[in-house]
Design a protein around this motif. Sequence first.
Motif, PDB file in Angstrom:
ATOM      1  N   LEU A 187       0.830  -1.214   0.000  1.00 54.47           N
ATOM      2  CA  LEU A 187       0.000   0.000   0.000  1.00 54.47           C
ATOM      3  C   LEU A 187       0.854   1.250   0.000  1.00 54.47           C
ATOM      4  O   LEU A 187       0.507   2.262  -0.637  1.00 54.47           O
ATOM      5  N   SER A 188       1.984   1.180   0.762  1.00 50.31           N
ATOM      6  CA  SER A 188       2.899   2.337   0.751  1.00 50.31           C
ATOM      7  C   SER A 188       3.495   2.533  -0.637  1.00 50.31           C
ATOM      8  O   SER A 188       3.693   3.673  -1.084  1.00 50.31           O
ATOM      9  N   GLN A 189       3.810   1.426  -1.283  1.00 54.39           N
ATOM     10  CA  GLN A 189       4.316   1.529  -2.671  1.00 54.39           C
ATOM     11  C   GLN A 189       3.290   2.207  -3.561  1.00 54.39           C
ATOM     12  O   GLN A 189       3.640   3.022  -4.412  1.00 54.39           O
ATOM     13  N   ILE A 190       2.029   1.860  -3.343  1.00 57.24           N
ATOM     14  CA  ILE A 190       0.984   2.467  -4.189  1.00 57.24           C
ATOM     15  C   ILE A 190       0.794   3.927  -3.843  1.00 57.24           C
ATOM     16  O   ILE A 190       0.778   4.798  -4.723  1.00 57.24           O
ATOM     17  N   SER A 191       0.637   4.185  -2.506  1.00 50.17           N
ATOM     18  CA  SER A 191       0.270   5.547  -2.102  1.00 50.17           C
ATOM     19  C   SER A 191       1.452   6.494  -2.070  1.00 50.17           C
ATOM     20  O   SER A 191       1.337   7.659  -2.451  1.00 50.17           O
ATOM     21  N   ASP A 192       2.601   5.986  -1.613  1.00 47.06           N
ATOM     22  CA  ASP A 192       3.730   6.877  -1.414  1.00 47.06           C
ATOM     23  C   ASP A 192       4.693   6.916  -2.589  1.00 47.06           C
ATOM     24  O   ASP A 192       5.555   7.801  -2.643  1.00 47.06           O
ATOM     25  N   VAL A 193       4.575   5.963  -3.532  1.00 43.91           N
ATOM     26  CA  VAL A 193       5.512   5.953  -4.677  1.00 43.91           C
ATOM     27  C   VAL A 193       4.747   6.081  -5.996  1.00 43.91           C
ATOM     28  O   VAL A 193       4.888   7.068  -6.727  1.00 43.91           O
ATOM     29  N   ASN A 194       3.947   5.082  -6.260  1.00 39.30           N
ATOM     30  CA  ASN A 194       3.266   5.083  -7.564  1.00 39.30           C
ATOM     31  C   ASN A 194       2.308   6.260  -7.696  1.00 39.30           C
ATOM     32  O   ASN A 194       2.264   6.925  -8.743  1.00 39.30           O
ATOM     33  N   ASN A 195       1.524   6.510  -6.676  1.00 36.32           N
ATOM     34  CA  ASN A 195       0.573   7.625  -6.755  1.00 36.32           C
ATOM     35  C   ASN A 195       1.280   8.961  -6.863  1.00 36.32           C
ATOM     36  O   ASN A 195       0.822   9.872  -7.576  1.00 36.32           O
ATOM     37  N   ILE A 196       2.411   9.111  -6.158  1.00 36.32           N
ATOM     38  CA  ILE A 196       3.161  10.379  -6.250  1.00 36.32           C
ATOM     39  C   ILE A 196       3.721  10.566  -7.654  1.00 36.32           C
ATOM     40  O   ILE A 196       3.619  11.657  -8.261  1.00 36.32           O
ATOM     41  N   LYS A 197       4.324   9.464  -8.167  1.00 36.22           N
ATOM     42  CA  LYS A 197       4.860   9.590  -9.546  1.00 36.22           C
ATOM     43  C   LYS A 197       3.722   9.816 -10.538  1.00 36.22           C
ATOM     44  O   LYS A 197       3.867  10.587 -11.516  1.00 36.22           O
ATOM     45  N   GLN A 198       2.603   9.154 -10.262  1.00 38.42           N
ATOM     46  CA  GLN A 198       1.467   9.381 -11.173  1.00 38.42           C
ATOM     47  C   GLN A 198       0.962  10.822 -11.073  1.00 38.42           C
ATOM     48  O   GLN A 198       0.610  11.449 -12.093  1.00 38.42           O
ATOM     49  N   ARG A 199       0.962  11.348  -9.818  1.00 40.68           N
ATOM     50  CA  ARG A 199       0.510  12.746  -9.671  1.00 40.68           C
ATOM     51  C   ARG A 199       1.488  13.699 -10.363  1.00 40.68           C
ATOM     52  O   ARG A 199       1.080  14.674 -11.013  1.00 40.68           O
ATOM     53  N   TYR A 200       2.815  13.402 -10.213  1.00 40.43           N
ATOM     54  CA  TYR A 200       3.778  14.229 -10.960  1.00 40.43           C
ATOM     55  C   TYR A 200       3.528  14.140 -12.470  1.00 40.43           C
ATOM     56  O   TYR A 200       3.582  15.155 -13.201  1.00 40.43           O
ATOM     57  N   ALA A 201       3.274  12.906 -12.952  1.00 37.42           N
ATOM     58  CA  ALA A 201       3.032  12.737 -14.405  1.00 37.42           C
ATOM     59  C   ALA A 201       1.760  13.461 -14.844  1.00 37.42           C
ATOM     60  O   ALA A 201       1.700  14.066 -15.933  1.00 37.42           O
ATOM     61  N   VAL A 202       0.735  13.439 -13.991  1.00 34.38           N
ATOM     62  CA  VAL A 202      -0.504  14.176 -14.307  1.00 34.38           C
ATOM     63  C   VAL A 202      -0.220  15.674 -14.358  1.00 34.38           C
ATOM     64  O   VAL A 202      -0.740  16.406 -15.237  1.00 34.38           O
ATOM     65  N   ASN A 203       0.626  16.147 -13.411  1.00 35.58           N
ATOM     66  CA  ASN A 203       0.986  17.576 -13.444  1.00 35.58           C
ATOM     67  C   ASN A 203       1.737  17.901 -14.730  1.00 35.58           C
ATOM     68  O   ASN A 203       1.544  18.984 -15.340  1.00 35.58           O
ATOM     69  N   LEU A 204       2.632  16.946 -15.120  1.00 31.89           N
ATOM     70  CA  LEU A 204       3.357  17.171 -16.367  1.00 31.89           C
ATOM     71  C   LEU A 204       2.384  17.234 -17.549  1.00 31.89           C
ATOM     72  O   LEU A 204       2.498  18.088 -18.449  1.00 31.89           O
TER      73      LEU A 204
END
Length: 552
Positions: free
Chosen positions: A43-60
Motif C-alpha cells: 500500500l505504501s508503494q501504491i500511495s507513497d511511490v506510484n501515486n506520487i509519480k502518477q501525480r507528478y506525471a498528471v501535473n506534467l
Amino acid sequence: MKTKSNEISIAARLGTGFGIILIMMLAISLLGIVKVNTIEASLSQISDVNNIKQRYAVNLRGSVHDRAIALRDVILVSDTELSSVIGKISQLDQDYQKSVTPLNTQYTQHPAGNNPLSEDEPAALEKIKMNEARTSLLIQELISLRRSGHLQEAQQLMLGEANPAFIEWLASINQFIHLQERMSEAESVKARQLAQHFQTLMLALCVAALLTGLAVAALVTRQLQRILGAEPYQVKALADAVNRGELFHQVVLRSGDQDSIMAVLDKMSRHLQSTVTEVLNAASEVSRISADISHDNLHLAARTEAQAGSLEQTASAMQQLTATVRQNSESAHKADQLAKKASDIASRSGTIMSQAVQSMGEVNVSSHQIADIIGVIDDIAFQTNILALNAAIEAARAGVHGNGFAVVASEVRNLSQRSATAAKEISALITDSLKKIETGVQLVEHAGTSMLEVVSGVRQVTAMVGDISVASTEQQAGIEEVNQAISMMDQVTQQNAVLVERASGTAQTLTAQADDLNQIVSIFKTKPLAKQTLLRLSDTTCTPYVAQPDFA
C-alpha cells in the motif's frame, strides 16, 4: 514432605498449557505483523511511490496540455497580448520543472523508504525527456518566429512540427501514467492476495490454536480431576467438614483412585478419626488416672506430713541423746585421763614404796650396826670406869700429888658412868627402834604389796576406763551418724512432702489439662448425630444423605 521426582506440578501443567497457547498466539501475532507489514509495504508503494509519480506525471501532462494551448494562442493573439501568453508559457514550464525535477532526481525517495524503478519506468522517463527537449526547442523557435513577425512560418511550424511533438509528448506522459496505474494495480492485486492468504492462514492458525487450547484444557482438566479425585467443590466440602471436626463422613471414591487429593483427604479423615478416638480415650483415662493420683497424693501428703512431724520429734530426741552421749563421752575421756594420772601416781607411789621398803631394810641393818656400836661404847664405858676406878685408887695411893689426878679420874669415872648410862638408854632406845623398825619394815612390806596390788588395780581400772572412753567415742560417732541420718531423713521427708504437694498440684493441673484436652478434642465428631447430613461422593455427583442413628 516428599513428592515424586517425576511428578509435574499443577502450576507447571497450567503454565505449559497456557504457554503453548501463548506461543501459538505469539506466532500468529508475529505472522500477522509480517503479513500486515508486507501489505502495508504494498500500500505504501501504491500511495507513497506510484501515486506520487502518477501525480507528478498528471501535473506534467496538464502543463504540457496548457502549453500547447498557450502556444496556439501565441499565433492567435495580437502583439499586445503576446507577452502575457509567453509569460504564461514560461510559468507553465516552471510548473513542469517542479514536477519533473523530483520525478527525475528524487522518485526513489519517499516517506516509506527507498523504492527502485521498475523495468519499464526508465525508458518511459527517457522518452518523456527526449520529447520535452525536442518540443522545448520547437516552442522557442515558434516564439522567436512570432516575435519576429513571421506569423505564417510560425503557423506552419505549429501545425507541421509542434503539434505532433506535443501529441507525442503527451502520449509519452500518458504512457508513464498508465505504467504507474498498472504498477499500482499490480501492487493492489498483490496486497489483496496477501490479505486473502493471511485471512485463510489466520483462520487455520486460530482453528489450530483453538484445537490445541481445547486439547490442553482437556488434558489439564483430566489431570486436575485425577489429582483432585473429585470436583473442587466436593473436595472443599470434605475439607470444610474435616475443618468443622466432622470425621464421620463417608466418601465413595472413583475406582482405582488411591493417591488423589480426595483419597488422601479421606485417608486423613479416617486416620484422624482413629487418632481422635484414641486421644479421647487416652484423655479420659489420663483424667481418671490424674484424679486418682491427686486423691492418693492428698493421702500421701497427710501421711508424709505426719511422718515429717514424727521424724522431727525423733530428730529432736536424737539430738538430746547425742548431747547426753557426747557429755558421757567427754566425762569418760576425763575419767580416762584421771585414771591415767592415778595410774601414774600409783606407779610412782609403788616405786617410792619399794624404795622406802629398801630404805627401811637398810635402816634396820644400820640399827643393828648402831646396836653393835653402842655395845662397843658400853664396853668402852665399862673399861673407862674400871680405869677411872683404878686411877682413883692410884690417886689415893699417891696422896696429895694424886689429888688432881683423882679429880680427873673422878670426872672420867663420872663421865664413863654417864656414858654407860647413856649407852644403856641409847641401847634401850635402839632396841625399841629396832623393834619399831622391824614392825615398820613389815608394815612397809605389806604396804608395798598392797601398793603393787593398788597399782595393778589402777592399771586395770585405767584400761577399763580407756575402753569405756573408746566405746563412748565410738558410741558418740554412731549416735552422731544416726542423728545425721535422721536429719537427712527429716530433710528428705520435708522434700518429699514438698514434692508430694507439687505432685498433687501437678496432678490437679494434669486433670485440668485433661479436661481442656477433652474439651478441645470434643469439637471432633467421630459419630454422626441423628438426622445429620453426610457427604457421599459417587463417581459423578456428590449427594448428601441422612445418616441412620446407629451409623458409626
